[in-house]
Design an enzyme around this catalytic site. Sequence first.
Site, PDB file in Angstrom:
ATOM      1  N   ALA A 177       0.843  -1.191   0.000  1.00  0.00           N
ATOM      2  CA  ALA A 177       0.000   0.000   0.000  1.00  0.00           C
ATOM      3  C   ALA A 177       0.879   1.241   0.000  1.00  0.00           C
ATOM      4  O   ALA A 177       2.069   1.173   0.306  1.00  0.00           O
ATOM      5  CB  ALA A 177      -0.910  -0.008   1.224  1.00  0.00           C
ATOM      6  N   GLY A 192      -0.257  -5.128   0.690  1.00  0.00           N
ATOM      7  CA  GLY A 192      -1.443  -5.041  -0.147  1.00  0.00           C
ATOM      8  C   GLY A 192      -1.245  -5.695  -1.497  1.00  0.00           C
ATOM      9  O   GLY A 192      -2.197  -6.203  -2.095  1.00  0.00           O
ATOM     10  N   GLU A 238      -1.935  -9.303  -0.970  1.00  0.00           N
ATOM     11  CA  GLU A 238      -3.380  -9.457  -0.781  1.00  0.00           C
ATOM     12  C   GLU A 238      -4.119  -9.332  -2.110  1.00  0.00           C
ATOM     13  O   GLU A 238      -5.085 -10.062  -2.374  1.00  0.00           O
ATOM     14  CB  GLU A 238      -3.883  -8.416   0.218  1.00  0.00           C
ATOM     15  CG  GLU A 238      -3.401  -8.691   1.639  1.00  0.00           C
ATOM     16  CD  GLU A 238      -3.688  -7.554   2.598  1.00  0.00           C
ATOM     17  OE1 GLU A 238      -4.303  -7.802   3.644  1.00  0.00           O
ATOM     18  OE2 GLU A 238      -3.288  -6.403   2.292  1.00  0.00           O
ATOM     19  N   GLU A 250       3.457  -6.161   7.134  1.00  0.00           N
ATOM     20  CA  GLU A 250       2.835  -5.043   7.858  1.00  0.00           C
ATOM     21  C   GLU A 250       3.267  -4.986   9.316  1.00  0.00           C
ATOM     22  O   GLU A 250       3.347  -3.911   9.909  1.00  0.00           O
ATOM     23  CB  GLU A 250       1.304  -5.161   7.789  1.00  0.00           C
ATOM     24  CG  GLU A 250       0.708  -4.887   6.412  1.00  0.00           C
ATOM     25  CD  GLU A 250       0.572  -6.124   5.553  1.00  0.00           C
ATOM     26  OE1 GLU A 250      -0.160  -6.057   4.550  1.00  0.00           O
ATOM     27  OE2 GLU A 250       1.217  -7.154   5.872  1.00  0.00           O
TER      28      GLU A 250
END
Length: 257
Positions: free
Chosen positions: A65, A108, A111, A131
Amino acid sequence: MELIKVTEQKEPHVALIELNRPKELNALNPQLMQEVRDALVTLDKNDGVRVIIITGNEQAFAAGADIKQMADKSAIDMLLLDQFTTWDQIRKTKKPIIAAVSGFALGGGCEFVMTCDMVIASETAKFGQPEIKIGTIPGAGGTQRLTKAVGKAKAMELILTGRFLSAEEAHFYGLVNKVVPKEMYLQEAFTLAKEIAQLSPVAVQLAKESINRSFETHLDEGLTLERKNFYLTFASADQKEGMKAFIEKRKPEFKGQ
């Protein structure tokens, strides 16, 4: 579209979405994900497209992200931003989605890959949910999908340490379908997409729905859906053509009807 590129190949009915923030290693920000969402909605309605490939570049599928955009936000800011609603479209897309991954697929990015249906990886690919190293946890499904993909113990290890999986490790644990040399990963994704695109679009979409439901329901519910979708294929011209071609010993011509 500023942060992605979309290319359609009418023959053999394959569309390519390329994430296009190379300087940021395709870090996922709200604008990029909104563009992906809009593209998926459009392609899902396009009868000329039967399979969708999503890729980044050789350096990164997506390195995570965009941390700069969220570092100073409060819990309420994040709640109101509700940035993951755009991600839901990936899961809701009826047509099969293949992730073609080279380089980093982290946070992300990992994911995002796991939200797709199949994964072709370059031998340089790196997967992970790091993370924890910046004081937070996965928020776009990492704790759920990684656990289903690799099992509880391995998911615990990866998420609680933040360490990466190599492409070969990801293949061993069932996170990716195939690992190929870097110069072949996109070509291999197209090969898989073309194979699927030759088949009945109706049956492919019903099969995808049934498989995905197996991860979201108990066995009895999943079997009920599968049975219903199996019966539903018999309402399609593709089913009639497929079985007739089998009996006549010829290649079927599927039209998605």
